[in-house]
Design a protein around this motif. Sequence first.
Motif, PDB file in Angstrom:
ATOM      1  N   UNK A 248       0.500  -1.569  -0.341  1.00 42.05           N
ATOM      2  CA  UNK A 248       0.133   0.212   0.139  1.00 42.05           C
ATOM      3  C   UNK A 248       1.044   1.101   0.377  1.00 42.05           C
ATOM      4  N   UNK A 249       2.225   0.822  -0.375  1.00 38.29           N
ATOM      5  CA  UNK A 249       3.441   2.253  -0.153  1.00 38.29           C
ATOM      6  C   UNK A 249       2.674   3.024  -1.415  1.00 38.29           C
ATOM      7  N   UNK A 250       3.118   4.040  -1.214  1.00 41.15           N
ATOM      8  CA  UNK A 250       3.008   5.061  -2.797  1.00 41.15           C
ATOM      9  C   UNK A 250       3.832   5.739  -2.943  1.00 41.15           C
ATOM     10  N   UNK A 251       4.678   5.522  -1.683  1.00 45.15           N
ATOM     11  CA  UNK A 251       5.540   7.010  -1.474  1.00 45.15           C
ATOM     12  C   UNK A 251       5.762   8.314  -1.338  1.00 45.15           C
ATOM     13  N   UNK A 252       6.626   9.382  -0.910  1.00 48.78           N
ATOM     14  CA  UNK A 252       6.623  11.034  -0.841  1.00 48.78           C
ATOM     15  C   UNK A 252       6.100  11.698  -1.630  1.00 48.78           C
ATOM     16  N   UNK A 253       5.349  12.574  -1.309  1.00 46.93           N
ATOM     17  CA  UNK A 253       4.185  13.838  -1.637  1.00 46.93           C
ATOM     18  C   UNK A 253       5.004  15.340  -1.719  1.00 46.93           C
ATOM     19  N   UNK A 254       4.807  16.233  -1.818  1.00 52.09           N
ATOM     20  CA  UNK A 254       5.558  17.126  -1.666  1.00 52.09           C
ATOM     21  C   UNK A 254       7.184  17.975  -2.730  1.00 52.09           C
ATOM     22  N   UNK A 255       8.209  18.094  -2.929  1.00 52.63           N
ATOM     23  CA  UNK A 255       8.492  18.776  -4.071  1.00 52.63           C
ATOM     24  C   UNK A 255       9.699  17.919  -4.381  1.00 52.63           C
ATOM     25  N   UNK A 257       8.782  15.009  -5.088  1.00 57.48           N
ATOM     26  CA  UNK A 257       7.927  13.550  -4.148  1.00 57.48           C
ATOM     27  C   UNK A 257       7.712  12.604  -5.731  1.00 57.48           C
ATOM     28  N   UNK A 258       6.442  11.282  -5.850  1.00 57.13           N
ATOM     29  CA  UNK A 258       5.888  10.166  -6.142  1.00 57.13           C
ATOM     30  C   UNK A 258       4.866  10.424  -7.272  1.00 57.13           C
ATOM     31  N   UNK A 406      14.532  12.621  -3.495  1.00 53.41           N
ATOM     32  CA  UNK A 406      12.967  12.210  -2.972  1.00 53.41           C
ATOM     33  C   UNK A 406      12.444  11.685  -3.859  1.00 53.41           C
ATOM     34  N   UNK A 407      12.772  11.525  -4.883  1.00 48.81           N
ATOM     35  CA  UNK A 407      12.098  10.593  -5.908  1.00 48.81           C
ATOM     36  C   UNK A 407      12.699   8.763  -5.480  1.00 48.81           C
TER      37      UNK A 407
END
Length: 580
Positions: A248-255, A257-258, A406-407
């Motif tokens: 269920x992990x989708x990654x980080x939001x923000x600059x 991000x994913x 971050x990506x």
Amino acid sequence: MPKMTPSEAMTEVLVQEGVNHVSGILGSAFMDMLDLFPAAGIDFVSVRHEQTAGHMEDAYSRLTGRAGVVIGQNGPGITNYVTAVATANMAHSPMVVISPSAGSISVGWDGFQECDTWNLFKPITKASLRVPHPKRAADILRTAFRIAYAERGPVLVDIPRDYFYGELDEDILHPSQYRVAPGGIGNPEHFAAAVEVLKNAKNPVIISGRGVVDSGCMETLKAMAEYLGAPVATTYLHNDAFPCDHPLWTGPIGYMGSKAAMRILQKADVILAVGTRLSYFGTLPQYDINYFPKTAKIVQIDINPRHIAKTHPVAVGLCADAKDASEELFARLREAVPAKKDLTPVHNLVKDELENWYKEIALIADEPVEAGRMHPRKALEVVGKFITDHDAIATTDIGNTSSTANSYLRFKKTKRHVATLTFGNTGFAYQAALGAQLACPEDLTVAIVGDGAWGMSLFEVPTACQYNLPVIATVYNNGAWCAEKKNQVDFYNNRFVGADIWSKSYAKIGEAMGADGYTVNTQKDLAEALDTARKNRRPAVIEIMTDGTRLAPPFRRDALALPTRFLPKYEHLDKAHFNK
């Protein structure tokens, strides 16, 4: 009550608080107290610049949960802490700054190294305290720890340098006698409202933040996500707030991000935000995606009442400890809401979105580059995989390459990612990495640092060598302040003023300072250098030669505008005029 000096009383407060080291630079103002540290069992970690001590203790606090302690010479020693303390304040890191000031009898005479640091630090601390009399020294220091833990941030203790001396009768108190551990679920009635919102959700998404990491509620959050069938995004630069190997992990939001996280969040009708203030910068549109849905109902859990609904209106706010509130909420959900039985559709959604995102960033990394240079994303692919594979702690700076990380930063465990966060100061990553290594001496620690930030950090390589801190610094040499260079490309017609950086060899500078140095420009050589540094367990500087023309999008495109010039002597600089 036993008789003691103020220095002894303050040292005993540190002992009772479990402080095993204090960081800073030697100064005459606090030497009477410093002289007691060895007998008290407190190490003094001597750095090359006080800012480093502040960043070190910030990282130490984030990884251990214990307040970091710094000290310095009155005046310039303490003012050197400003940037680090401001960073810790925005990062919610408990810290105590012991701040000697000018002698009490000379205040106001503009004496040697006099500065009103008490007022200077007020806006960037949870409290700026002053010792009004030598007999209050221990009491004020205890108050500092109480506030630092209760309000989660730095506290300054201003003490005139002559107040370390004298005598007083003082009880030695255990912390349980003057402070309590924060916790609790807040208002129980609010949980029924939160359950009602979640019960009716068709597309719930969970946003997991720093509070999840600090409170240790990851297992509860995972179980709740699985129960609701809710994809999970992590907040900006808290990439360790949910395990990357969970379906269920989708990654980080923000600059930087994913996009997978953003596309999924964009369609949410209910957002459960756990342990996060939902920061303004961390939820701004990215990649031209206005991903934070304005119509979604938000259930927000944060321990600080000031952060509830600060940036986004909420349906329900739970002012509570993330762990306590998550456990209470999950227990009530199990009673009121049937578990989602078939998670296959949501697993497939997450998998498809992540695969699309991975393909997209892989294509960007295949852009042509200058001969002898790597695409920065190719370097981050290798470094990111190395960090994930070896369960390493990663510290990140601000800047073009560091922010692009971050990506690529994915973690299976919490307390693995230490970032500069929304204060966004350059020079953070390596200095924080030293503190992370102090906190977790057996772990592998990797700093991700652009060459601009490295120029503000490289003087601490001897500190790493002196204290045998085997931090691996990956330094991305693209020859420029590339985040700002991108603004000059987009808004100032490629007029690069102040953008270029030069160094003959960061790797050789590192070697001259006692570290192992490596210079690489291919993925193969980078992977080999990382593995060699891992095996050697020595301070290492890996200089990665990257292409400075491969630039990430601006941090805030909306914050700049194409220039308009009015004076004739500057008219030719107007981009619109220039391009006619």
